[in-house]
Design an enzyme around this catalytic site. Structure first.
Site, PDB file in Angstrom:
ATOM      1  N   SER A   1      44.549  18.984 -15.741  1.00 29.55           N
ATOM      2  CA  SER A   1      43.921  18.750 -14.434  1.00 29.55           C
ATOM      3  C   SER A   1      44.962  18.658 -13.324  1.00 29.55           C
ATOM      4  O   SER A   1      45.948  17.928 -13.452  1.00 29.55           O
ATOM      5  CB  SER A   1      43.108  17.458 -14.462  1.00 29.55           C
ATOM      6  OG  SER A   1      42.109  17.502 -15.451  1.00 29.55           O
TER       7      SER A   1
ATOM      8  N   GLU B   1      43.800   5.392 -21.026  1.00 32.36           N
ATOM      9  CA  GLU B   1      42.731   6.265 -20.542  1.00 32.36           C
ATOM     10  C   GLU B   1      41.390   5.859 -21.122  1.00 32.36           C
ATOM     11  O   GLU B   1      40.360   5.906 -20.439  1.00 32.36           O
ATOM     12  CB  GLU B   1      43.030   7.714 -20.906  1.00 32.36           C
ATOM     13  CG  GLU B   1      41.913   8.656 -20.490  1.00 32.36           C
ATOM     14  CD  GLU B   1      42.153  10.095 -20.929  1.00 32.36           C
ATOM     15  OE1 GLU B   1      41.431  10.965 -20.451  1.00 32.36           O
ATOM     16  OE2 GLU B   1      43.056  10.324 -21.736  1.00 32.36           O
TER      17      GLU B   1
ATOM     18  N   GLN C   1      48.788  16.167 -16.876  1.00 34.63           N
ATOM     19  CA  GLN C   1      48.997  15.932 -18.303  1.00 34.63           C
ATOM     20  C   GLN C   1      49.109  17.242 -19.059  1.00 34.63           C
ATOM     21  O   GLN C   1      48.342  18.177 -18.802  1.00 34.63           O
ATOM     22  CB  GLN C   1      47.842  15.103 -18.869  1.00 34.63           C
ATOM     23  CG  GLN C   1      48.042  14.655 -20.306  1.00 34.63           C
ATOM     24  CD  GLN C   1      46.875  13.819 -20.799  1.00 34.63           C
ATOM     25  OE1 GLN C   1      45.844  14.359 -21.174  1.00 34.63           O
ATOM     26  NE2 GLN C   1      47.032  12.504 -20.790  1.00 34.63           N
ATOM     27  N   GLY C   2      50.048  17.325 -19.976  1.00 32.99           N
ATOM     28  CA  GLY C   2      50.219  18.488 -20.831  1.00 32.99           C
ATOM     29  C   GLY C   2      50.095  18.105 -22.290  1.00 32.99           C
ATOM     30  O   GLY C   2      51.093  18.070 -23.021  1.00 32.99           O
TER      31      GLY C   2
ATOM     32  N   SER D   1      46.707  18.909 -24.327  1.00 34.46           N
ATOM     33  CA  SER D   1      45.856  19.887 -25.006  1.00 34.46           C
ATOM     34  C   SER D   1      46.467  21.279 -25.013  1.00 34.46           C
ATOM     35  O   SER D   1      47.132  21.690 -24.062  1.00 34.46           O
ATOM     36  CB  SER D   1      44.481  19.945 -24.326  1.00 34.46           C
ATOM     37  OG  SER D   1      43.790  18.733 -24.462  1.00 34.46           O
TER      38      SER D   1
ATOM     39  N   SER E   1      37.312  14.254 -27.640  1.00 28.27           N
ATOM     40  CA  SER E   1      35.876  14.508 -27.681  1.00 28.27           C
ATOM     41  C   SER E   1      35.115  13.315 -28.255  1.00 28.27           C
ATOM     42  O   SER E   1      35.695  12.416 -28.873  1.00 28.27           O
ATOM     43  CB  SER E   1      35.586  15.753 -28.527  1.00 28.27           C
ATOM     44  OG  SER E   1      35.885  15.485 -29.889  1.00 28.27           O
TER      45      SER E   1
ATOM     46  N   GLU F   1      33.262  13.223 -30.789  1.00 30.56           N
ATOM     47  CA  GLU F   1      33.430  13.183 -32.244  1.00 30.56           C
ATOM     48  C   GLU F   1      34.741  12.478 -32.615  1.00 30.56           C
ATOM     49  O   GLU F   1      34.790  11.676 -33.565  1.00 30.56           O
ATOM     50  CB  GLU F   1      33.408  14.599 -32.808  1.00 30.56           C
ATOM     51  CG  GLU F   1      32.056  15.307 -32.692  1.00 30.56           C
ATOM     52  CD  GLU F   1      31.764  15.832 -31.291  1.00 30.56           C
ATOM     53  OE1 GLU F   1      30.610  16.219 -31.047  1.00 30.56           O
ATOM     54  OE2 GLU F   1      32.676  15.851 -30.445  1.00 30.56           O
TER      55      GLU F   1
END
Length: 374
Positions: free
Chosen positions: A156, A239, A121-122, A124, A354, A356
């Site tokens: 990852s 996900e 995955q690209g 972030s 995250s 949050e």
């Protein structure tokens, strides 16, 4: 039509006979070889893509059958579903099914299921982690190609992947998420540089990626140019929803192991583990309800509840396991030991958004609370 009990027996029997005798390496080419071999074995046995529609090569299992498969997978101690196959099977594949063209479905999906390809995955970036609307990697349209320049991080298994699902900004003047595009990037493209990152748990499973004039055909765009935000929300909904179920069930099984191993002369620890057992039962009930409620639909923002619960539960379980056995115990040592699991679990409240961010999503999109300051 077979019953659930017959389905369970088939799954249990097949897993007992075919699961790998040893757990795969956690990174590198050895991990790639082992993971693809396991995926191929599942494909040949008729167990690849259990949740995928039969029209795309999957088993087309009902939601109850999917739950049973996850239960038996965890019971058998099969390789972690959170390996290099995770992105392809739980992100890219379902997204291509939901948003892709017939040509994209015909090419990418069979290769995923049969154990030919690995995806990464690209999303972030150094300045856009949980805030995907701030993505700055650019995709400039030139003829029938996108020319990509920029920088991704925390991807990852990018060093052993064949393809990458990625978000790029295709309108450099726009500041909103409407300027993003979801595109499939070949990982052997000229101009692409991959640098593995070693985690505090030991493996080099994360990578940062640099793009210098990387050319990708426009036919690799999924969901349309400048419509990548909607496509990405489909990706993240998968996900944050049922994709965590096999991992959750594995943790719950681990709690039972901890309870059996904890001596009676440690009442405080037994109480702590008993609370984890109760929490695990609640987490499982919530995950099952979400899976049943979202049957036959693209998962919605409610998946963030499941994702958040799993991530924080994982950290509490791994911390308890290390406190029970001790940092130098045989169970804590090694690549697949409890020490690794404890350190690796710190990433769970970051990956996929995250804690949050998950709470913001739950508050705003599920509970209808006012939007927080931006």
């Amino acid at each position: 039509m077979e019953s659930i009990s017959e389905f369970r027996l088939q799954a249990r029997t097949w897993l007992a006979a075919n699961k790998p005798s040893a757990l795969p390496p956690l990174c590198g080419q050895g991990a790639r070889t082992a993971i693809l071999a396991w995926q191929k074995a599942q494909f040949e046995g008729g167990w690849a893509g259990v949740a995928w529609p039969t029209a795309y090569g999957g088993r087309g299992a009902t939601v109850l059958e999917q739950i049973v498969w996850c239960e038996e997978y965890a019971r058998a101690g099969a390789p972690s579903p959170l390996d290099a196959s995770f992105v392809g099977l739980n992100h890219a594949g379902p997204t291509v099914i939901a948003c892709g063209t017939p040509e994209q479905k015909n090419f990418y999906l069979p290769r995923l299921l049969s154990g030919e390809d690995i995806w990464c995955q690209g999303f972030s970036e150094p300045g856009a982690g949980s805030d995907l609307a701030a993505v700055r990697t650019r995709g400039r349209v030139e003829g029938d190609e996108l020319v990509i320049d920029g920088h991704k991080i925390w991807s990852s298994y990018a060093d052993i992947a064949d393809w990458q699902e990625m978000l790029v900004r295709t309108d450099a003047t726009a500041k909103t998420s409407q300027a993003l595009t979801w595109v499939i990037c070949p990982m052997n493209a000229p101009g692409l540089t991959i640098r593995p990152i070693r985690t505090m748990a030991g493996p080099q499973k994360f990578c940062e990626i640099f793009y210098d004039g990387v050319r990708v055909p426009l036919k690799n765009v999924v969901g349309g140019v400048n419509n990548g935000w909607a496509t990405a929300m489909s990706t993240l909904a998968f996900e944050r929803g049922t994709a965590s179920l096999p991992l959750l069930l594995g943790l719950i099984q681990g709690v039972e192991t901890l309870l059996q191993a904890c001596p009676e002369d440690r009442p405080a620890m037994r109480t702590r583990i008993a609370r984890l057992r109760a929490e695990g039962a609640a987490q499982k009930a919530m995950a099952y309800r979400f899976a049943l409620d979202s049957a036959d639909t693209v998962p919605d923002s409610s998946g963030s509840i499941v994702r958040l619960g799993f991530a924080e539960f994982a950290q509490r379980v791994t911390a308890a396991s290390l406190d029970l056995f001790g940092i130098s115990a045989p169970e804590a040592l090694g690549e697949h030991g409890l020490g690794h699991h404890y350190l690796d679990a710190f990433s769970e409240t970051i990956a996929g958004g995250s804690s949050e961010i998950q709470r913001n999503i739950i508050g705003e999109r599920v509970l209808g609370l006012p939007r927080g300051p931006r």
